[in-house]
Write an enzyme that holds these catalytic residues in place. Structure first.
Site, short mmCIF file in Angstrom:
data_model
loop_
_atom_site.label_atom_id
_atom_site.label_comp_id
_atom_site.label_asym_id
_atom_site.label_seq_id
_atom_site.Cartn_x
_atom_site.Cartn_y
_atom_site.Cartn_z
N GLY A 197 0.85 -1.54 0.29
CA GLY A 197 0.61 0.25 -0.43
C GLY A 197 0.76 0.90 0.17
O GLY A 197 1.58 1.03 0.30
N GLN A 222 2.78 10.41 1.24
CA GLN A 222 4.80 9.27 0.91
C GLN A 222 4.99 9.86 -0.28
O GLN A 222 6.42 9.31 -0.60
CB GLN A 222 4.16 7.90 1.10
CG GLN A 222 3.54 6.64 2.24
CD GLN A 222 3.80 5.62 2.36
OE1 GLN A 222 2.70 5.04 2.62
NE2 GLN A 222 4.73 5.06 2.84
N CYS A 262 7.11 -0.36 6.15
CA CYS A 262 6.87 1.10 5.38
C CYS A 262 7.43 1.13 4.18
O CYS A 262 8.71 1.11 4.51
CB CYS A 262 6.71 1.77 6.08
SG CYS A 262 5.53 3.39 6.41
N LEU A 263 7.36 1.37 3.08
CA LEU A 263 7.77 2.23 2.23
C LEU A 263 8.84 3.48 2.41
O LEU A 263 9.37 3.76 1.76
CB LEU A 263 7.19 2.65 0.95
CG LEU A 263 6.90 0.82 0.21
CD1 LEU A 263 5.67 1.81 -1.14
CD2 LEU A 263 8.16 0.21 -0.16
N HIS A 266 -2.43 0.62 8.47
CA HIS A 266 -0.99 1.66 8.07
C HIS A 266 -1.30 2.26 7.41
O HIS A 266 -1.46 3.25 7.55
CB HIS A 266 -0.51 0.35 7.83
CG HIS A 266 0.81 0.79 7.35
ND1 HIS A 266 1.66 0.46 7.67
CD2 HIS A 266 1.91 1.39 6.53
CE1 HIS A 266 3.22 0.72 7.37
NE2 HIS A 266 2.76 1.65 6.66
N GLU A 267 -2.25 2.62 6.31
CA GLU A 267 -2.39 3.45 5.34
C GLU A 267 -2.88 4.53 5.81
O GLU A 267 -3.26 6.02 5.34
CB GLU A 267 -2.72 2.60 4.10
CG GLU A 267 -1.68 1.67 2.64
CD GLU A 267 -0.52 2.10 3.51
OE1 GLU A 267 -0.15 3.60 3.19
OE2 GLU A 267 0.42 1.24 3.38
N HIS A 326 -1.39 7.02 7.83
CA HIS A 326 -0.33 7.62 7.41
C HIS A 326 -1.43 9.33 6.88
O HIS A 326 -0.22 10.10 6.92
CB HIS A 326 -0.10 7.29 5.90
CG HIS A 326 1.03 5.96 5.95
ND1 HIS A 326 2.53 7.10 5.86
CD2 HIS A 326 1.41 5.00 5.63
CE1 HIS A 326 3.07 6.10 5.83
NE2 HIS A 326 2.75 4.74 6.02
CO CO Z 1 3.55 2.92 5.47
#
Ligand code: CO
Length: 156
Positions: free
Chosen positions: A46, A51, A88-89, A130-131, A134
């Protein structure tokens, strides 16, 4: 479509409360296209708009259940608990153990502004939580029981 740079932990945009989307237009479609390209190139489950430096309530999720575009998403119900690993990216080279609900229901809009609901369980529910975090400036490392470095060869 273009591949976008994924900002890393420490960048202020990751800590902002994102604004609601009010225009369901070509710019939103272009943002979603870039997010899809970027999450796939990075092999992520995701990606949230902050991000890639865009402080809007937009998320894409790419899991076994399908590819989801969530605009202005809100969790409306949750149930149970799961404990599992998360990455996480925007926090490269690390992983953590995070408690999440086992099941969530969410409301969201699609790229045209139409309202939908989804029910997610297991890893899909984890990705939704998680997303959505953000969008409120929260990273998994804020909630993790433990965070550890991945071995060098696994760093992405
Ligand atoms: Co993330």
């Amino acid at each position: 479509m273009s591949l976008r740079y994924v900002v890393q932990n420490g960048d202020a945009v990751l800590r902002e409360k994102c604004a609601e989307v009010t225009k369901f237009d070509k710019d939103l479609a272009a943002l979603l296209a870039d997010m899809k390209e970027t999450v796939r190139a990075e092999n992520g489950a995701g990606l949230a708009a902050p991000q890639i430096g865009v402080s809007l309530r937009v998320v894409v999720i790419d899991v076994a259940e399908g590819f989801f575009e969530l605009v202005n998403p809100v969790i409306i119900a949750q149930k149970g608990e799961q404990v599992g690993e998360e990455g996480c990216l925007s926090v490269k080279g690390k992983q953590g153990v995070v408690r999440r609900p086992e099941k969530v229901k969410a409301e969201y809009r699609d790229r045209f502004g139409k309202k939908h609901k989804l029910t997610a369980e297991g890893f899909f529910a984890r990705a939704v939580c998680h997303e959505l975090d953000h969008l409120d400036g929260v990273l998994y490392i804020d909630k993790a029981d433990t965070v550890y470095d991945l071995p060098a060869e696994d760093k992405n």
